[in-house]
Design a protein around this motif. Structure first.
Motif, PDB file in Angstrom:
ATOM      1  N   PHE A  71       0.836  -1.206   0.000  1.00 39.49           N
ATOM      2  CA  PHE A  71       0.000   0.000   0.000  1.00 39.49           C
ATOM      3  C   PHE A  71       0.873   1.258   0.000  1.00 39.49           C
ATOM      4  CE2 PHE A  71      -3.414  -2.896   1.147  1.00 39.49           C
ATOM      5  CZ  PHE A  71      -4.455  -2.393   0.380  1.00 39.49           C
ATOM      6  N   ALA A  72       1.987   1.233   0.725  1.00 38.36           N
ATOM      7  CA  ALA A  72       2.908   2.378   0.724  1.00 38.36           C
ATOM      8  C   ALA A  72       3.493   2.590  -0.665  1.00 38.36           C
ATOM      9  CB  ALA A  72       4.021   2.164   1.756  1.00 38.36           C
ATOM     10  N   GLY A  73       3.878   1.504  -1.329  1.00 34.94           N
ATOM     11  CA  GLY A  73       4.422   1.604  -2.685  1.00 34.94           C
ATOM     12  C   GLY A  73       3.383   2.090  -3.676  1.00 34.94           C
ATOM     13  N   SER A  74       2.153   1.627  -3.523  1.00 31.53           N
ATOM     14  CA  SER A  74       1.100   2.037  -4.464  1.00 31.53           C
ATOM     15  C   SER A  74       0.798   3.529  -4.348  1.00 31.53           C
ATOM     16  CB  SER A  74      -0.161   1.210  -4.249  1.00 31.53           C
ATOM     17  OG  SER A  74      -0.806   1.577  -3.049  1.00 31.53           O
ATOM     18  N   GLU A  75       0.966   4.079  -3.160  1.00 31.92           N
ATOM     19  CA  GLU A  75       0.764   5.522  -2.974  1.00 31.92           C
ATOM     20  C   GLU A  75       1.796   6.335  -3.757  1.00 31.92           C
ATOM     21  OE1 GLU A  75      -1.591   7.262  -1.107  1.00 31.92           O
ATOM     22  OE2 GLU A  75      -2.631   5.351  -0.945  1.00 31.92           O
ATOM     23  N   ARG A  76       2.938   5.759  -4.013  1.00 31.74           N
ATOM     24  CA  ARG A  76       4.003   6.468  -4.725  1.00 31.74           C
ATOM     25  C   ARG A  76       3.853   6.348  -6.244  1.00 31.74           C
ATOM     26  NH1 ARG A  76       7.030   3.526  -0.499  1.00 31.74           N
ATOM     27  NH2 ARG A  76       7.578   5.072   1.081  1.00 31.74           N
ATOM     28  N   MET A  77       3.060   5.392  -6.689  1.00 34.47           N
ATOM     29  CA  MET A  77       2.939   5.117  -8.127  1.00 34.47           C
ATOM     30  C   MET A  77       1.833   5.960  -8.756  1.00 34.47           C
ATOM     31  SD  MET A  77       3.339   0.989  -7.810  1.00 34.47           S
ATOM     32  CE  MET A  77       3.111   0.619  -9.532  1.00 34.47           C
ATOM     33  N   VAL A  78       1.942   6.182 -10.067  1.00 32.81           N
ATOM     34  CA  VAL A  78       0.917   6.940 -10.792  1.00 32.81           C
ATOM     35  C   VAL A  78      -0.378   6.136 -10.857  1.00 32.81           C
ATOM     36  CG1 VAL A  78       0.317   7.964 -13.016  1.00 32.81           C
ATOM     37  CG2 VAL A  78       2.648   8.179 -12.126  1.00 32.81           C
ATOM     38  N   GLU A  79      -0.282   4.883 -11.253  1.00 35.45           N
ATOM     39  CA  GLU A  79      -1.460   4.018 -11.395  1.00 35.45           C
ATOM     40  C   GLU A  79      -1.667   3.133 -10.173  1.00 35.45           C
ATOM     41  OE1 GLU A  79      -3.558   4.120 -14.023  1.00 35.45           O
ATOM     42  OE2 GLU A  79      -2.357   5.721 -14.895  1.00 35.45           O
ATOM     43  N   GLY A  80      -0.823   3.265  -9.172  1.00 33.26           N
ATOM     44  CA  GLY A  80      -0.835   2.346  -8.047  1.00 33.26           C
ATOM     45  C   GLY A  80      -2.089   2.342  -7.203  1.00 33.26           C
ATOM     46  N   LYS A  81      -2.638   3.523  -6.931  1.00 34.50           N
ATOM     47  CA  LYS A  81      -3.820   3.584  -6.060  1.00 34.50           C
ATOM     48  C   LYS A  81      -5.003   2.867  -6.678  1.00 34.50           C
ATOM     49  CE  LYS A  81      -2.240   7.992  -4.397  1.00 34.50           C
ATOM     50  NZ  LYS A  81      -2.273   9.382  -4.794  1.00 34.50           N
ATOM     51  N   LYS A  82      -5.117   2.964  -7.981  1.00 33.53           N
ATOM     52  CA  LYS A  82      -6.211   2.284  -8.688  1.00 33.53           C
ATOM     53  C   LYS A  82      -5.882   0.788  -8.846  1.00 33.53           C
ATOM     54  CE  LYS A  82      -6.716   3.588 -12.887  1.00 33.53           C
ATOM     55  NZ  LYS A  82      -6.935   4.322 -14.114  1.00 33.53           N
ATOM     56  N   ALA A  83      -4.631   0.502  -9.185  1.00 36.35           N
ATOM     57  CA  ALA A  83      -4.240  -0.877  -9.495  1.00 36.35           C
ATOM     58  C   ALA A  83      -4.299  -1.793  -8.280  1.00 36.35           C
ATOM     59  CB  ALA A  83      -2.834  -0.891 -10.090  1.00 36.35           C
ATOM     60  N   ILE A  84      -4.013  -1.259  -7.096  1.00 37.16           N
ATOM     61  CA  ILE A  84      -3.984  -2.140  -5.916  1.00 37.16           C
ATOM     62  C   ILE A  84      -5.393  -2.603  -5.542  1.00 37.16           C
ATOM     63  CG2 ILE A  84      -4.157  -0.418  -4.062  1.00 37.16           C
ATOM     64  CD1 ILE A  84      -1.715  -2.091  -2.795  1.00 37.16           C
ATOM     65  N   ARG A  85      -6.402  -1.953  -6.066  1.00 35.19           N
ATOM     66  CA  ARG A  85      -7.793  -2.349  -5.776  1.00 35.19           C
ATOM     67  C   ARG A  85      -8.285  -3.446  -6.715  1.00 35.19           C
ATOM     68  NH1 ARG A  85      -8.679   0.325  -1.583  1.00 35.19           N
ATOM     69  NH2 ARG A  85      -8.121   2.493  -1.330  1.00 35.19           N
ATOM     70  N   ILE A  86      -7.502  -3.780  -7.727  1.00 36.57           N
ATOM     71  CA  ILE A  86      -7.877  -4.849  -8.656  1.00 36.57           C
ATOM     72  C   ILE A  86      -7.705  -6.198  -7.955  1.00 36.57           C
ATOM     73  CG2 ILE A  86      -7.290  -6.010 -10.824  1.00 36.57           C
ATOM     74  CD1 ILE A  86      -6.236  -3.266 -11.811  1.00 36.57           C
ATOM     75  N   VAL A  87      -8.756  -6.987  -7.987  1.00 36.88           N
ATOM     76  CA  VAL A  87      -8.713  -8.303  -7.341  1.00 36.88           C
ATOM     77  C   VAL A  87      -7.857  -9.244  -8.188  1.00 36.88           C
ATOM     78  CG1 VAL A  87     -10.082 -10.287  -6.592  1.00 36.88           C
ATOM     79  CG2 VAL A  87     -10.968  -7.963  -6.282  1.00 36.88           C
ATOM     80  N   GLN A  88      -6.856  -9.824  -7.560  1.00 31.76           N
ATOM     81  CA  GLN A  88      -5.955 -10.762  -8.239  1.00 31.76           C
ATOM     82  C   GLN A  88      -6.553 -12.165  -8.211  1.00 31.76           C
ATOM     83  OE1 GLN A  88      -3.136  -9.735  -9.795  1.00 31.76           O
ATOM     84  NE2 GLN A  88      -3.778  -7.674  -9.187  1.00 31.76           N
ATOM     85  N   LEU A  89      -6.388 -12.863  -9.318  1.00 29.29           N
ATOM     86  CA  LEU A  89      -6.854 -14.246  -9.386  1.00 29.29           C
ATOM     87  C   LEU A  89      -5.967 -15.126  -8.515  1.00 29.29           C
ATOM     88  CD1 LEU A  89      -7.432 -14.485 -13.228  1.00 29.29           C
ATOM     89  CD2 LEU A  89      -9.164 -14.219 -11.444  1.00 29.29           C
ATOM     90  N   PRO A  90      -6.483 -16.252  -8.067  1.00 27.41           N
ATOM     91  CA  PRO A  90      -5.627 -17.175  -7.307  1.00 27.41           C
ATOM     92  C   PRO A  90      -4.426 -17.597  -8.157  1.00 27.41           C
ATOM     93  CG  PRO A  90      -7.915 -17.893  -7.267  1.00 27.41           C
ATOM     94  CD  PRO A  90      -7.832 -16.751  -8.230  1.00 27.41           C
ATOM     95  N   VAL A  91      -3.353 -17.950  -7.495  1.00 25.56           N
ATOM     96  CA  VAL A  91      -2.130 -18.354  -8.199  1.00 25.56           C
ATOM     97  C   VAL A  91      -2.367 -19.680  -8.915  1.00 25.56           C
ATOM     98  CG1 VAL A  91       0.279 -19.034  -7.894  1.00 25.56           C
ATOM     99  CG2 VAL A  91      -0.662 -17.179  -6.540  1.00 25.56           C
TER     100      VAL A  91
END
Length: 172
Positions: free
Chosen positions: A110-130
């Motif tokens: 979350f700290a890294g996503s705050e520094r990114m241009v697209e990070g705040k939006k991208a971290i909310r994307i649900v990732q599929l199971p591995v």
């Protein structure tokens, strides 16, 4: 390597810019990968990816990299392999409940996503199971393949013709 991993999160914006340019160049090489054969280049590219991302992110080579969606903090470093946010066992100081000496991968994410241009939006994307079948494979080549899908096959004239054994009921 843990200190380099933390450095990568602190420099998430610069790494985001670098990866964006790198991805464009890598995907543009699709004709080359296709000509050589994706299976032939898989092993050397995966080895290069493992060294590079292993150094920067402690990459576990899951084959489905989500670093651009996780603030440049690899979610596979979570002892529970949780792909969509913290487990709820994060300590008050932001450290992991399983490995108390390590900060929670998701607190860092979350700290890294705050520094990114697209990070705040991208971290909310649900990732599929591995998908464990992709472990050890290159996610760079997967992106190049996924962004260059093969052209659709033309319809076969046999498939387009009406079938003699049609299941349509016939009038008596």
């Amino acid at each position: 390597m843990y200190s380099v991993r933390l450095w990568s999160v602190r420099h998430a914006r610069g790494l985001e810019k670098f990866y964006s340019a790198f991805e464009k160049a890598f995907v543009a090489l699709h004709p080359v990968w296709n000509w050589i054969g994706y299976e032939r280049v898989e092993k050397p590219i995966a080895a290069l990816e493992k060294v590079t991302k292993g150094f920067l992110f402690d990459c576990k080579m899951c084959g489905q990299c989500a670093l651009s969606s996780t603030g440049m903090s690899c979610s596979m470093n979570c002892p529970k392999n949780i792909r969509n946010g913290p487990c709820g066992g994060v300590r008050a100081n932001g450290h992991c409940e399983v490995k108390p000496e390590m900060r929670c991968v998701w607190v860092e994410g979350f700290a890294g996503s705050e520094r990114m241009v697209e990070g705040k939006k991208a971290i909310r994307i649900v990732q599929l199971p591995v998908d464990r079948r992709l472990e050890g494979r290159s996610s760079w080549l997967k992106v190049a393949r996924d962004k260059n899908p093969p052209p659709p096959k033309p319809a076969s004239p046999v498939a387009a013709a009406p079938s003699a054994t049609s299941s349509t009921p016939k009038a008596p």
